[in-house]
Motif scaffolding. Structure first.
Motif, mmCIF file in Angstrom:
data_model
loop_
_atom_site.group_PDB
_atom_site.id
_atom_site.type_symbol
_atom_site.label_atom_id
_atom_site.label_comp_id
_atom_site.label_asym_id
_atom_site.label_seq_id
_atom_site.Cartn_x
_atom_site.Cartn_y
_atom_site.Cartn_z
ATOM 1 N N ASP A 158 0.852 -1.185 0.000
ATOM 2 C CA ASP A 158 0.000 0.000 0.000
ATOM 3 C C ASP A 158 0.893 1.242 0.000
ATOM 4 O OD1 ASP A 158 -1.630 2.178 0.753
ATOM 5 O OD2 ASP A 158 -2.980 0.883 1.896
ATOM 6 N N PRO A 159 0.720 2.146 -0.969
ATOM 7 C CA PRO A 159 1.596 3.333 -1.034
ATOM 8 C C PRO A 159 1.548 4.180 0.226
ATOM 9 C CG PRO A 159 0.127 3.237 -2.944
ATOM 10 C CD PRO A 159 -0.308 2.151 -2.005
ATOM 11 N N THR A 160 0.425 4.123 0.961
ATOM 12 C CA THR A 160 0.282 4.959 2.154
ATOM 13 C C THR A 160 0.928 4.338 3.390
ATOM 14 O OG1 THR A 160 -1.816 3.973 2.850
ATOM 15 C CG2 THR A 160 -1.949 5.804 1.297
ATOM 16 N N SER A 161 1.351 3.082 3.299
ATOM 17 C CA SER A 161 1.937 2.375 4.445
ATOM 18 C C SER A 161 3.376 2.817 4.701
ATOM 19 C CB SER A 161 1.904 0.867 4.170
ATOM 20 O OG SER A 161 2.743 0.174 5.075
ATOM 21 N N ASP A 214 -0.496 9.005 -9.809
ATOM 22 C CA ASP A 214 -1.223 10.102 -9.146
ATOM 23 C C ASP A 214 -1.099 10.047 -7.629
ATOM 24 O OD1 ASP A 214 -2.704 7.839 -8.671
ATOM 25 O OD2 ASP A 214 -4.624 8.667 -9.358
ATOM 26 N N TYR A 215 -0.215 9.175 -7.117
ATOM 27 C CA TYR A 215 -0.118 9.077 -5.657
ATOM 28 C C TYR A 215 0.648 10.249 -5.061
ATOM 29 C CZ TYR A 215 1.033 7.799 -0.926
ATOM 30 O OH TYR A 215 1.180 7.841 0.436
ATOM 31 N N ILE A 216 -0.024 10.968 -4.160
ATOM 32 C CA ILE A 216 0.595 12.070 -3.402
ATOM 33 C C ILE A 216 0.290 11.809 -1.924
ATOM 34 C CG2 ILE A 216 0.613 14.564 -2.967
ATOM 35 C CD1 ILE A 216 -0.555 14.897 -5.855
ATOM 36 N N PRO A 217 1.314 11.722 -1.050
ATOM 37 C CA PRO A 217 1.057 11.488 0.379
ATOM 38 C C PRO A 217 0.146 12.564 0.947
ATOM 39 C CG PRO A 217 3.405 11.362 -0.109
ATOM 40 C CD PRO A 217 2.751 11.885 -1.336
ATOM 41 N N ALA A 218 -0.724 12.151 1.871
ATOM 42 C CA ALA A 218 -1.771 13.054 2.372
ATOM 43 C C ALA A 218 -1.253 14.139 3.317
ATOM 44 C CB ALA A 218 -2.849 12.241 3.081
ATOM 45 N N ASN A 219 -0.207 13.837 4.062
ATOM 46 C CA ASN A 219 0.156 14.727 5.180
ATOM 47 C C ASN A 219 1.586 15.247 5.055
ATOM 48 O OD1 ASN A 219 1.339 12.308 5.483
ATOM 49 N ND2 ASN A 219 0.446 11.800 7.472
ATOM 50 N N HIS A 243 11.215 8.570 -2.986
ATOM 51 C CA HIS A 243 10.954 9.973 -2.656
ATOM 52 C C HIS A 243 9.494 10.345 -2.886
ATOM 53 C CE1 HIS A 243 14.975 11.420 -1.563
ATOM 54 N NE2 HIS A 243 15.426 10.536 -2.435
ATOM 55 N N GLN A 244 8.816 9.615 -3.797
ATOM 56 C CA GLN A 244 7.396 9.904 -4.043
ATOM 57 C C GLN A 244 6.518 9.512 -2.850
ATOM 58 O OE1 GLN A 244 5.756 8.282 -7.762
ATOM 59 N NE2 GLN A 244 3.687 8.879 -7.120
ATOM 60 N N THR A 245 7.027 8.636 -1.973
ATOM 61 C CA THR A 245 6.245 8.237 -0.793
ATOM 62 C C THR A 245 6.263 9.318 0.289
ATOM 63 O OG1 THR A 245 8.106 7.201 0.368
ATOM 64 C CG2 THR A 245 6.863 5.792 -1.143
ATOM 65 N N GLY A 246 7.207 10.240 0.208
ATOM 66 C CA GLY A 246 7.348 11.243 1.268
ATOM 67 C C GLY A 246 8.002 10.659 2.506
ATOM 68 N N LEU A 247 8.571 9.456 2.366
ATOM 69 C CA LEU A 247 9.219 8.781 3.498
ATOM 70 C C LEU A 247 10.733 8.691 3.318
ATOM 71 C CD1 LEU A 247 6.669 5.832 3.870
ATOM 72 C CD2 LEU A 247 6.878 7.817 5.393
ATOM 73 N N LEU A 271 1.784 -0.949 -6.738
ATOM 74 C CA LEU A 271 1.293 -0.711 -5.373
ATOM 75 C C LEU A 271 -0.043 0.018 -5.473
ATOM 76 C CD1 LEU A 271 4.516 -0.934 -4.971
ATOM 77 C CD2 LEU A 271 4.058 0.171 -2.793
ATOM 78 N N LYS A 272 -0.954 -0.318 -4.546
ATOM 79 C CA LYS A 272 -2.289 0.261 -4.611
ATOM 80 C C LYS A 272 -2.829 0.520 -3.217
ATOM 81 C CE LYS A 272 -6.232 -1.563 -6.363
ATOM 82 N NZ LYS A 272 -6.948 -2.583 -7.154
ATOM 83 N N ALA A 273 -3.486 1.638 -3.017
ATOM 84 C CA ALA A 273 -4.068 1.952 -1.704
ATOM 85 C C ALA A 273 -5.083 0.867 -1.342
ATOM 86 C CB ALA A 273 -4.745 3.314 -1.751
#
Ligand SMILES: [Zn+2]
Length: 270
Positions: free
Chosen positions: A66-69, A83-88, A169-173, A266-268
């Motif tokens: 999951d990209p958000t994990s 189109d994945y952009i981290p929410a926070n 870097h696209q994960t923001g992590l 990867l998928k939400a």
């Protein structure tokens, strides 16, 4: 005399019986104390057994798909949605190489807070670090990669940069860090600087791993990057540090040195 002996015999018998009773009472008391001790020690032994031991590490705690994990595994074979952009996304309160308004000076909130702690701890040890590059959008990564291809060719681009959708870097992590003095910035020699050495030793304590290790290039598909830190949280970082594995090895995922024809998406919610 006869009577006296008779009385004396009775007294002696009484004394003997009294001593015998006293000995028996003492012995029984002693046994019961002993029994109490053994039963209480066996009780505490049972308690030790039933007291829950430290919970063992679960590799299923968070998703790797999951990209958000915070455990999302992104590599040359595993791609993020375009189109994945981290929410926070937020800019950490540390030294930055660019304006705090710049996209790449942002990280996911959890990674940002952890990085602030890491930088504070390094400062306490006399070392000044700064954020060189954090979040990069799909579009930004696309132009970074294209820039490398046009300047140095595709082979070089693939060993030092990621194609769009394949960058952590696209994960923001992910955070590229550097010494505030700028020495060896984004160069392998950063690993030999006091700042680079400090990160290699201490980053895991703040939930970060050095993602592309010197002795793991054949597994990660990337050159050694002592500046590239990936936030995975304290628990996993400690495990990775202990086992000296790549994320892929740790989660029994395939290692990619090149781009497969069909990567895993990867998928939400996955
Ligand atoms: Zn990086």
């Amino acid at each position: 005399m006869h009577l006296a002996w008779h009385v004396t015999r009775k007294i002696l018998l009484f004394v003997f019986l009294a001593i015998a009773v006293a000995v028996i009472v003492w012995w029984r008391n002693d046994r019961s104390e002993f029994n109490q001790q053994t039963s209480s020690s066996s009780q505490s032994a049972i308690q030790v057994k039933t007291t829950p031991t430290q919970t063992s590490f679960s590799k299923k705690q968070y998703s790797v798909n999951d990209p958000t994990s915070i455990w999302a595994v992104v590599n040359k074979g595993r791609v993020l949605p375009s189109d994945y952009i981290p929410a926070n996304l937020t800019s950490p309160s540390i030294d930055l190489s660019d304006s705090s308004a710049a996209d790449n000076m942002h990280l996911q909130a959890s990674a940002s807070a952890a990085l602030e702690k890491l930088v504070t701890a390094a400062k306490a040890d006399g070392l000044k670090l700064m954020l060189v590059s954090g979040y990069r959008s799909y579009a930004t990564q696309s132009s970074v990669y294209s820039g490398y291809v046009s300047s140095s060719g595709q082979a070089f681009a693939d060993s030092t940069s990621a194609r769009a959708g394949h960058s952590e870097h696209q994960t923001g992590l992910a955070a590229d860090l550097g010494a505030l003095n700028g020495l060896c910035q984004l160069e392998k020699c950063f690993g030999d600087t006091p700042e680079g050495k400090w990160l290699a030793t201490n980053a895991y304590k703040y939930g970060f791993i050095i993602r592309y290790q010197k002795n793991k290039t054949a597994l990660t598909g990337y050159d050694y990057e002592p500046w590239h830190l990936r936030y995975v949280g304290g628990e996993l970082a400690a495990e990775i540090n202990k086992t000296d594995q790549t994320l892929e090895q740790f989660f029994d995922l395939p290692s990619y040195t090149g781009y497969p024809a069909n990567g895993y998406q990867l998928k939400a919610g996955n």
